[in-house]
Design a protein around this motif. Structure first.
Motif, PDB file in Angstrom:
ATOM      1  N   UNK A 155       0.928  -1.413  -0.068  1.00 48.52           N
ATOM      2  CA  UNK A 155      -0.074   0.082  -0.003  1.00 48.52           C
ATOM      3  C   UNK A 155       0.948   1.122   0.031  1.00 48.52           C
ATOM      4  N   UNK A 156       0.612   2.264  -0.893  1.00 48.18           N
ATOM      5  CA  UNK A 156       1.452   3.472  -1.037  1.00 48.18           C
ATOM      6  C   UNK A 156       0.219   4.477  -1.453  1.00 48.18           C
ATOM      7  N   UNK A 157       0.838   5.687  -1.426  1.00 51.04           N
ATOM      8  CA  UNK A 157      -0.175   6.978  -1.733  1.00 51.04           C
ATOM      9  C   UNK A 157       0.001   7.293  -3.057  1.00 51.04           C
ATOM     10  N   UNK A 158      -1.201   6.911  -3.632  1.00 52.37           N
ATOM     11  CA  UNK A 158      -1.113   7.068  -5.189  1.00 52.37           C
ATOM     12  C   UNK A 158      -2.503   7.869  -5.504  1.00 52.37           C
ATOM     13  N   UNK A 159      -2.640   8.277  -6.644  1.00 53.29           N
ATOM     14  CA  UNK A 159      -4.240   8.915  -7.092  1.00 53.29           C
ATOM     15  C   UNK A 159      -5.364   7.980  -6.845  1.00 53.29           C
ATOM     16  N   UNK A 160      -4.836   6.684  -7.179  1.00 51.33           N
ATOM     17  CA  UNK A 160      -5.998   5.683  -7.046  1.00 51.33           C
ATOM     18  C   UNK A 160      -6.254   5.168  -5.517  1.00 51.33           C
ATOM     19  N   UNK A 161      -5.091   5.048  -4.736  1.00 53.55           N
ATOM     20  CA  UNK A 161      -5.331   4.658  -3.638  1.00 53.55           C
ATOM     21  C   UNK A 161      -6.235   5.400  -2.561  1.00 53.55           C
ATOM     22  N   UNK A 162      -5.858   6.806  -2.766  1.00 49.71           N
ATOM     23  CA  UNK A 162      -6.735   7.840  -1.855  1.00 49.71           C
ATOM     24  C   UNK A 162      -8.096   7.863  -2.153  1.00 49.71           C
ATOM     25  N   UNK A 163      -8.666   7.142  -2.979  1.00 49.20           N
ATOM     26  CA  UNK A 163     -10.181   7.171  -3.408  1.00 49.20           C
ATOM     27  C   UNK A 163     -10.756   5.788  -3.033  1.00 49.20           C
ATOM     28  N   UNK A 164      -9.996   4.848  -2.446  1.00 47.64           N
ATOM     29  CA  UNK A 164     -10.449   3.772  -2.183  1.00 47.64           C
ATOM     30  C   UNK A 164     -11.075   3.876  -0.732  1.00 47.64           C
ATOM     31  N   UNK A 165     -12.273   3.426  -0.532  1.00 48.03           N
ATOM     32  CA  UNK A 165     -12.902   3.579   0.752  1.00 48.03           C
ATOM     33  C   UNK A 165     -11.967   2.867   2.080  1.00 48.03           C
ATOM     34  N   UNK A 166     -11.979   3.668   3.142  1.00 49.34           N
ATOM     35  CA  UNK A 166     -10.999   2.990   4.271  1.00 49.34           C
ATOM     36  C   UNK A 166      -9.642   3.164   4.223  1.00 49.34           C
ATOM     37  N   UNK A 167      -9.295   2.868   3.115  1.00 49.97           N
ATOM     38  CA  UNK A 167      -7.836   2.657   2.752  1.00 49.97           C
ATOM     39  C   UNK A 167      -6.961   4.041   3.223  1.00 49.97           C
TER      40      UNK A 167
END
Length: 393
Positions: free
Chosen positions: A272-284
């Motif tokens: 898990x890292x900070x990306x444009x995609x990961x920040x919009x995944x709920x709870x992540x």
């Protein structure tokens, strides 16, 4: 004009082009500081303009001396209030630095799902890229795909079989809020598999092989994610996880197809890292600020991918699971760490998440860096719009 941050929820609506340039340079300098390694020399990256795709390109080029091609769908500057996407500038400035180093860096901007784009890339490889590639990276994240029959499919981040309620972080308002995400419909699950599964990955490999542009000992990788039980409902156990499961079936077929050239297809389960995609995944996002606070081996995308390439994919420390997936995410999922992260996750509240209890500041800074803001070493926040129009991918 001056670059100013504009947000809508967890999506940045503005960029600082020269901050992005500095961020690309910072990542290149990181790779150079690790030294060179024996890796790929001719690389094609599908989805190479940001996140793990861009990191794969930087590590291959500046760690292994590779020439690279990237395919991505990005937007350039249109008006002073619409100056394009971060990936547009990532492409441009990566090419600038690569060419200064004597490397080929070709950018194709368009629909990677389309046959026309595949044909353009193959023609370029045959005529201008030495005729062969030895690594294909598939790192495409998209919300929509038009398949070869012309049908449009949409991807979903919804869970399967149940509605799920949890806490998320709004980066625009800097607040924690409760979010309920409804169960995906069968159509949404099917669409997510079509968009984010391995079907297009297979198609790329099949066409490249038919065209005779795959080198002996060719490798291809696709990035996946499993993560902790806290995010399973949305990711591993949700529509997106179903798509990632399907990629493993694709990997089997690809391996059968390329065995005559001693090729290998590998699913890389990334951390898990900070990306444009990961920040919009709920709870992540809430999980990330707990993980970042407690882990001893924090990694950004470039740090993670560069380690994976030099020690695993092209090194002698590869870690595979029972399904044959490469597992550089083992640091994240170590049971003792996960127990601590889960405990902290439950302690984080709307009142305390911005305090030292968690790593919110690190998470937010990494997100801003993706868009060229608050980048270490950057001194340019003002620019002329006409100058941006002269930058070509």
């Amino acid at each position: 004009m001056k670059a100013s941050l504009q947000m809508k929820g967890n999506v940045a609506r503005s960029v600082n082009p020269y901050g992005i340039r500095q961020e690309v340079l910072n990542e290149i300098d990181y790779v150079k500081a690790q030294g060179s390694y024996e890796g790929p020399k001719k690389v094609l990256i599908i989805g190479g303009s940001s996140s793990y795709g861009l990191s794969s390109r930087i590590s291959s080029a500046f760690g292994a001396g590779a020439d690279t091609i990237a395919v991505s769908f990005e937007r350039g500057p249109k008006t002073e209030t619409n100056i394009g996407t971060a990936g547009w500038y990532n492409n441009i400035f990566f090419r600038e630095f690569a060419e200064e180093a004597g490397l080929i860096a070709k950018n194709f901007v368009g629909d990677a799902f389309s046959l026309a784009m595949k044909q353009q890339v193959i023609a370029y490889i045959q005529k201008e890229f030495g005729g062969k590639i030895d690594l294909l990276v598939y790192s495409l994240a998209s919300g929509v795909r038009v398949d070869p029959m012309g049908k449009k499919w949409f991807s979903s981040l919804n869970p399967i079989g149940q509605d799920v309620t949890g806490e998320n972080i709004n980066l625009e308002t800097e607040e924690i809020f409760e979010q309920t995400v409804h169960a995906a419909t069968p159509e949404e699950v099917e669409g997510t598999v079509k968009v984010m599964g391995g079907e297009d990955w297979e198609w790329w490999v099949n066409l490249l092989k038919e065209a005779g542009v795959l080198a002996d000992n060719f490798k291809t990788v696709l990035y996946s994610y499993i993560g902790p039980k806290m995010t399973h409902a949305f990711y591993h156990g949700g529509a997106l996880g179903r798509a990632k499961d399907q990629t493993e079936e694709s990997a089997v077929r690809i391996n059968e197809n390329i065995q005559d050239i001693a090729g290998k297809a590998t699913i890389i389960v990334a951390r898990a890292v900070t990306t444009k995609a990961s920040v919009v995944i709920p709870i992540l996002p809430k999980y990330l600020i707990a993980l970042y606070k407690l882990e001893e081996n924090h990694e950004t995308p470039i740090m993670h991918i560069d380690r994976t390439y030099r020690t695993m994919l092209y090194g002698d420390q590869a870690n595979y699971d029972e399904k044959g997936r490469m597992r550089p995410d083992s640091f994240e999922l170590e049971p003792a760490l996960q127990a601590k992260v889960e405990a902290l996750f439950n302690e984080i509240t709307a009142e305390n998440f911005k305090t030292d209890i968690a790593a919110y500041d690190l998470f937010r800074t990494e997100f801003l860096n993706l868009n060229g803001f608050e980048v270490e070493g950057n001194t340019i926040d003002e620019f002329e719009f006409d100058d941006l129009l002269t930058l070509k991918p």
